[in-house]
Write a protein that holds these residues in place. Structure first.
Motif, PDB file in Angstrom:
ATOM      1  N   ASP A  93       0.810  -1.218   0.000  1.00 30.81           N
ATOM      2  CA  ASP A  93       0.000   0.000   0.000  1.00 30.81           C
ATOM      3  C   ASP A  93       0.844   1.269   0.000  1.00 30.81           C
ATOM      4  O   ASP A  93       0.342   2.361   0.226  1.00 30.81           O
ATOM      5  N   GLY A  94       2.138   1.134  -0.232  1.00 33.74           N
ATOM      6  CA  GLY A  94       3.038   2.273  -0.228  1.00 33.74           C
ATOM      7  C   GLY A  94       3.754   2.446   1.089  1.00 33.74           C
ATOM      8  O   GLY A  94       4.719   3.195   1.195  1.00 33.74           O
ATOM      9  N   VAL A  95       3.278   1.746   2.109  1.00 37.88           N
ATOM     10  CA  VAL A  95       3.879   1.829   3.441  1.00 37.88           C
ATOM     11  C   VAL A  95       4.291   0.449   3.930  1.00 37.88           C
ATOM     12  O   VAL A  95       5.370   0.264   4.465  1.00 37.88           O
ATOM     13  N   GLU A  96       3.393  -0.500   3.741  1.00 33.43           N
ATOM     14  CA  GLU A  96       3.684  -1.842   4.239  1.00 33.43           C
ATOM     15  C   GLU A  96       3.029  -2.908   3.367  1.00 33.43           C
ATOM     16  O   GLU A  96       2.122  -2.620   2.596  1.00 33.43           O
ATOM     17  N   PHE A  97       3.496  -4.135   3.517  1.00 31.72           N
ATOM     18  CA  PHE A  97       2.902  -5.280   2.847  1.00 31.72           C
ATOM     19  C   PHE A  97       1.827  -5.881   3.734  1.00 31.72           C
ATOM     20  O   PHE A  97       1.960  -5.913   4.960  1.00 31.72           O
ATOM     21  N   THR A  98       0.751  -6.344   3.115  1.00 30.51           N
ATOM     22  CA  THR A  98      -0.295  -7.059   3.841  1.00 30.51           C
ATOM     23  C   THR A  98      -0.697  -8.283   3.030  1.00 30.51           C
ATOM     24  O   THR A  98      -0.483  -8.346   1.820  1.00 30.51           O
ATOM     25  N   LYS A  99      -1.269  -9.241   3.707  1.00 28.12           N
ATOM     26  CA  LYS A  99      -1.769 -10.440   3.030  1.00 28.12           C
ATOM     27  C   LYS A  99      -3.073 -10.091   2.308  1.00 28.12           C
ATOM     28  O   LYS A  99      -3.897  -9.330   2.824  1.00 28.12           O
ATOM     29  N   PRO A 100      -3.291 -10.639   1.124  1.00 24.31           N
ATOM     30  CA  PRO A 100      -4.566 -10.396   0.434  1.00 24.31           C
ATOM     31  C   PRO A 100      -5.704 -11.078   1.177  1.00 24.31           C
ATOM     32  O   PRO A 100      -5.491 -12.036   1.930  1.00 24.31           O
ATOM     33  N   PRO A 101      -6.921 -10.592   1.000  1.00 22.75           N
ATOM     34  CA  PRO A 101      -8.049 -11.244   1.657  1.00 22.75           C
ATOM     35  C   PRO A 101      -8.230 -12.674   1.146  1.00 22.75           C
ATOM     36  O   PRO A 101      -7.894 -12.975  -0.007  1.00 22.75           O
ATOM     37  N   ALA A 102      -8.745 -13.518   2.001  1.00 25.74           N
ATOM     38  CA  ALA A 102      -8.996 -14.914   1.609  1.00 25.74           C
ATOM     39  C   ALA A 102     -10.088 -14.949   0.540  1.00 25.74           C
ATOM     40  O   ALA A 102     -11.022 -14.146   0.577  1.00 25.74           O
ATOM     41  N   PRO A 103      -9.970 -15.850  -0.427  1.00 28.59           N
ATOM     42  CA  PRO A 103     -11.018 -15.938  -1.448  1.00 28.59           C
ATOM     43  C   PRO A 103     -12.331 -16.402  -0.830  1.00 28.59           C
ATOM     44  O   PRO A 103     -12.350 -17.165   0.138  1.00 28.59           O
ATOM     45  N   GLN A 104     -13.415 -15.890  -1.376  1.00 31.60           N
ATOM     46  CA  GLN A 104     -14.728 -16.290  -0.879  1.00 31.60           C
ATOM     47  C   GLN A 104     -15.090 -17.678  -1.395  1.00 31.60           C
ATOM     48  O   GLN A 104     -14.665 -18.081  -2.476  1.00 31.60           O
ATOM     49  N   ALA A 105     -15.904 -18.357  -0.624  1.00 27.01           N
ATOM     50  CA  ALA A 105     -16.415 -19.652  -1.053  1.00 27.01           C
ATOM     51  C   ALA A 105     -17.309 -19.440  -2.280  1.00 27.01           C
ATOM     52  O   ALA A 105     -17.915 -18.375  -2.421  1.00 27.01           O
ATOM     53  N   PRO A 106     -17.405 -20.433  -3.142  1.00 26.15           N
ATOM     54  CA  PRO A 106     -18.303 -20.286  -4.290  1.00 26.15           C
ATOM     55  C   PRO A 106     -19.753 -20.173  -3.828  1.00 26.15           C
ATOM     56  O   PRO A 106     -20.119 -20.643  -2.750  1.00 26.15           O
ATOM     57  N   VAL A 107     -20.561 -19.551  -4.647  1.00 21.55           N
ATOM     58  CA  VAL A 107     -21.983 -19.395  -4.331  1.00 21.55           C
ATOM     59  C   VAL A 107     -22.690 -20.706  -4.686  1.00 21.55           C
ATOM     60  O   VAL A 107     -22.610 -21.169  -5.825  1.00 21.55           O
ATOM     61  N   PRO A 108     -23.381 -21.308  -3.707  1.00 22.77           N
ATOM     62  CA  PRO A 108     -24.114 -22.542  -4.014  1.00 22.77           C
ATOM     63  C   PRO A 108     -25.217 -22.281  -5.041  1.00 22.77           C
ATOM     64  O   PRO A 108     -25.825 -21.213  -5.048  1.00 22.77           O
ATOM     65  N   GLU A 109     -25.457 -23.245  -5.886  1.00 24.29           N
ATOM     66  CA  GLU A 109     -26.529 -23.107  -6.866  1.00 24.29           C
ATOM     67  C   GLU A 109     -27.899 -23.160  -6.207  1.00 24.29           C
ATOM     68  O   GLU A 109     -28.858 -22.599  -6.725  1.00 24.29           O
ATOM     69  N   SER A 110     -27.983 -23.842  -5.056  1.00 24.01           N
ATOM     70  CA  SER A 110     -29.274 -23.961  -4.385  1.00 24.01           C
ATOM     71  C   SER A 110     -29.076 -24.218  -2.893  1.00 24.01           C
ATOM     72  O   SER A 110     -27.996 -24.630  -2.457  1.00 24.01           O
ATOM     73  N   VAL A 111     -30.144 -23.947  -2.146  1.00 25.93           N
ATOM     74  CA  VAL A 111     -30.225 -24.306  -0.735  1.00 25.93           C
ATOM     75  C   VAL A 111     -31.618 -24.891  -0.519  1.00 25.93           C
ATOM     76  O   VAL A 111     -32.507 -24.722  -1.357  1.00 25.93           O
ATOM     77  N   THR A 112     -31.808 -25.568   0.591  1.00 24.82           N
ATOM     78  CA  THR A 112     -33.143 -26.092   0.871  1.00 24.82           C
ATOM     79  C   THR A 112     -34.053 -24.960   1.345  1.00 24.82           C
ATOM     80  O   THR A 112     -33.583 -23.903   1.784  1.00 24.82           O
ATOM     81  N   ARG A 113     -35.337 -25.193   1.256  1.00 25.59           N
ATOM     82  CA  ARG A 113     -36.304 -24.209   1.750  1.00 25.59           C
ATOM     83  C   ARG A 113     -36.069 -23.944   3.225  1.00 25.59           C
ATOM     84  O   ARG A 113     -36.102 -22.802   3.675  1.00 25.59           O
ATOM     85  N   ALA A 114     -35.795 -24.987   3.998  1.00 26.26           N
ATOM     86  CA  ALA A 114     -35.547 -24.810   5.435  1.00 26.26           C
ATOM     87  C   ALA A 114     -34.324 -23.934   5.659  1.00 26.26           C
ATOM     88  O   ALA A 114     -34.348 -23.032   6.505  1.00 26.26           O
ATOM     89  N   GLN A 115     -33.245 -24.181   4.926  1.00 24.31           N
ATOM     90  CA  GLN A 115     -32.045 -23.355   5.077  1.00 24.31           C
ATOM     91  C   GLN A 115     -32.348 -21.895   4.740  1.00 24.31           C
ATOM     92  O   GLN A 115     -31.914 -20.982   5.453  1.00 24.31           O
ATOM     93  N   GLY A 116     -33.086 -21.669   3.675  1.00 23.94           N
ATOM     94  CA  GLY A 116     -33.436 -20.308   3.277  1.00 23.94           C
ATOM     95  C   GLY A 116     -34.287 -19.601   4.310  1.00 23.94           C
ATOM     96  O   GLY A 116     -34.041 -18.439   4.650  1.00 23.94           O
ATOM     97  N   ARG A 117     -35.270 -20.293   4.829  1.00 22.33           N
ATOM     98  CA  ARG A 117     -36.156 -19.667   5.820  1.00 22.33           C
ATOM     99  C   ARG A 117     -35.431 -19.429   7.140  1.00 22.33           C
ATOM    100  O   ARG A 117     -35.645 -18.411   7.794  1.00 22.33           O
ATOM    101  N   ILE A 118     -34.573 -20.353   7.527  1.00 23.20           N
ATOM    102  CA  ILE A 118     -33.785 -20.128   8.750  1.00 23.20           C
ATOM    103  C   ILE A 118     -32.861 -18.938   8.556  1.00 23.20           C
ATOM    104  O   ILE A 118     -32.721 -18.094   9.448  1.00 23.20           O
ATOM    105  N   TRP A 119     -32.248 -18.832   7.377  1.00 25.57           N
ATOM    106  CA  TRP A 119     -31.383 -17.679   7.119  1.00 25.57           C
ATOM    107  C   TRP A 119     -32.188 -16.386   7.215  1.00 25.57           C
ATOM    108  O   TRP A 119     -31.750 -15.416   7.835  1.00 25.57           O
ATOM    109  N   LEU A 120     -33.378 -16.352   6.610  1.00 24.13           N
ATOM    110  CA  LEU A 120     -34.227 -15.159   6.687  1.00 24.13           C
ATOM    111  C   LEU A 120     -34.589 -14.842   8.133  1.00 24.13           C
ATOM    112  O   LEU A 120     -34.597 -13.675   8.531  1.00 24.13           O
TER     113      LEU A 120
END
Length: 101
Positions: free
Chosen positions: A13-40
């Motif tokens: 960054d012009g002053v110091e070195f830092t580690k890059p952020p960790a890559p995000q997990a891929p986005v799942p194509e689907s979740v169950t209705r229960a998982q979606g409603r619990i998340w909501l």
């Protein structure tokens, strides 16, 4: 971090070195209705989303809400609800996929 401890791939960054952020997990194509409603529920959106769907004139949306066993990320109803409630759907699906339901 001092330059003598920097590694290939570190960010400068012009002053110091830092580690890059960790890559995000891929986005799942689907979740169950229960998982979606619990998340909501955990996001404190379940009541508002349910009310919006129950008062919607869109009968197919209501049928989907009641009967779909799987919520697909690219589903038109998911996209519409995500936009209406300002939900980052990629993050929501990542988080919902981790819920054991």
């Amino acid at each position: 971090m001092q330059s003598d401890t920097a590694a290939i791939g570190d960010l400068w960054d012009g002053v110091e070195f830092t580690k890059p952020p960790a890559p995000q997990a891929p986005v799942p194509e689907s979740v169950t209705r229960a998982q979606g409603r619990i998340w909501l529920h955990r996001a404190r959106l379940l009541s508002a989303v349910t009310a919006a769907i129950n008062t919607s004139p869109d009968v197919e949306l209501q049928i989907w809400w009641q009967d779909a066993q799987t919520w697909r990320r690219n589903n038109v109803h998911i996209e519409t609800l995500g936009a209406a409630f300002s939900i980052d759907l990629d993050d929501a699906f990542r988080e919902a996929a981790l819920i054991e339901a």
